[in-house]
Design a protein around this motif. Structure first.
Motif, PDB file in Angstrom:
ATOM      1  N   ARG A  84       7.227  -5.275  -3.007  1.00  0.00           N
ATOM      2  CA  ARG A  84       8.296  -4.561  -2.318  1.00  0.00           C
ATOM      3  C   ARG A  84       8.175  -4.774  -0.818  1.00  0.00           C
ATOM      4  N   ARG A  85       9.304  -4.649  -0.137  1.00  0.00           N
ATOM      5  CA  ARG A  85       9.341  -4.759   1.312  1.00  0.00           C
ATOM      6  C   ARG A  85       9.678  -3.394   1.888  1.00  0.00           C
ATOM      7  N   ALA A  86       9.242  -3.159   3.109  1.00  0.00           N
ATOM      8  CA  ALA A  86       9.527  -1.889   3.757  1.00  0.00           C
ATOM      9  C   ALA A  86       9.654  -2.100   5.255  1.00  0.00           C
ATOM     10  N   THR A  87      10.360  -1.207   5.889  1.00  0.00           N
ATOM     11  CA  THR A  87      10.351  -1.110   7.345  1.00  0.00           C
ATOM     12  C   THR A  87       9.640   0.189   7.704  1.00  0.00           C
ATOM     13  N   LEU A  88       8.546   0.078   8.433  1.00  0.00           N
ATOM     14  CA  LEU A  88       7.748   1.230   8.826  1.00  0.00           C
ATOM     15  C   LEU A  88       8.075   1.597  10.265  1.00  0.00           C
ATOM     16  N   ARG A  89       7.954   2.853  10.585  1.00  0.00           N
ATOM     17  CA  ARG A  89       8.215   3.308  11.943  1.00  0.00           C
ATOM     18  C   ARG A  89       6.910   3.822  12.549  1.00  0.00           C
TER      19      ARG A  89
END
Length: 281
Positions: free
Chosen positions: A26-31
């Motif tokens: 899975r891919r994610a955008t983290l902040r």
């Protein structure tokens, strides 16, 4: 090289903005705590319910899509879950590279994501600049539940800042400190570099090492590293005062490109052994 205070006291805040299904990559955008969007990817490895996750911190000018980073991740994924991510200013992540300063916040975001996925043990493995970041992260995030690391591996890491003792490091300093160099970094190396000097100067890797214990620490370095000669790993190991394991690899050069699958497999075995030892204590 920071527009504000370094990340010594910052917490990470890292809800994934996008993600896929468990059991597949899975891919994610983290902040990050300072608001930078970081691209990340998760491979559950051979056991989607496994306790151990390895978070890989790449070197300067790398990113999660680079073949050498993917190769390293693939070897680890045979043993454990793996999270790869791109440091700020690299790949699809936002912001600008601060070459080891605020990157600690990027790593903290990735570690916290690993814990949110249910992994009881998170191990950070960093190469070159990433090696300096995993050392600083371990020192600065002790005792913090969501962002702490359970073991640390630094490969081809510098011991001290501003080192210019080799030709490759003199070239790197030109890229980082000169406007023309930063243009080369952006256009030729796909790396956006912050234009300002560090203020304040962040805690160095060798200053970080004494603060890591009792977290297990492995230092790996090649005896033919063209960037950082062997006094760097020896300095790091000495700073640990017996609390670190040092592997000086015969014939090895620098970072991911020089790390063979066999070496990465041995590091993965060390990660597993450190987990077994800690659970037995």
């Amino acid at each position: 090289m920071s527009s504000g205070p370094a990340g010594q006291t910052a917490r990470s805040s890292v809800p994934p903005l996008t993600h896929g299904q468990r059991g597949v990559q899975r891919r994610a955008t983290l902040r990050t705590h300072d608001g930078v969007a970081i691209e990340a990817a998760y491979d559950p490895g051979p056991d989607p319910e496994g306790e151990v996750a390895v978070v890989l911190a790449h070197g300067f000018t790398g990113d999660l899509s680079r073949p050498h980073v993917q190769r390293i991740a693939g070897v680890f994924a045979q043993r454990a879950a793996v999270i790869t991510f791109s440091f700020r200013g690299h790949g699809g992540s936002g912001g600008h590279s601060t070459v080891g300063d605020r990157e600690v916040l990027d790593l903290a975001a990735a570690v916290a994501w690993a814990r949110s996925l249910g992994h009881a043990r998170v191990v950070t493995v960093g190469f070159s600049m990433g090696g300096s970041v995993v050392l600083r992260h371990a020192a600065l995030h002790r005792g913090r539940t969501e962002a702490r690391t359970d073991a640390v591996v630094a490969v081809s890491a510098p011991a001290r800042w501003y080192y210019r003792g080799t030709a490759p490091m003199r070239r790197l300093h030109w890229v980082v400190t000169r406007r023309a160099g930063r243009t080369v970094g952006r256009l030729g190396l796909r790396t956006r570099i912050h234009p300002h000097e560090w203020d304040p100067v962040p805690l160095s890797p060798v200053e970080s090492v004494p603060l890591i214990a009792p977290t297990p620490l492995l230092i790996v370095h090649g005896d033919r590293d063209p960037y950082f000669p062997v006094d760097h790993p020896r300095m790091l190991a000495a700073a640990a005062e017996g609390g670190a394991e040092l592997w000086l690899e015969e014939g090895m050069g620098h970072a991911e490109h020089a790390a063979t699958d066999e070496l990465v497999g041995r590091i993965a075995s060390w990660v597993t052994a450190s987990w077994t030892s800690s659970t037995a204590d």
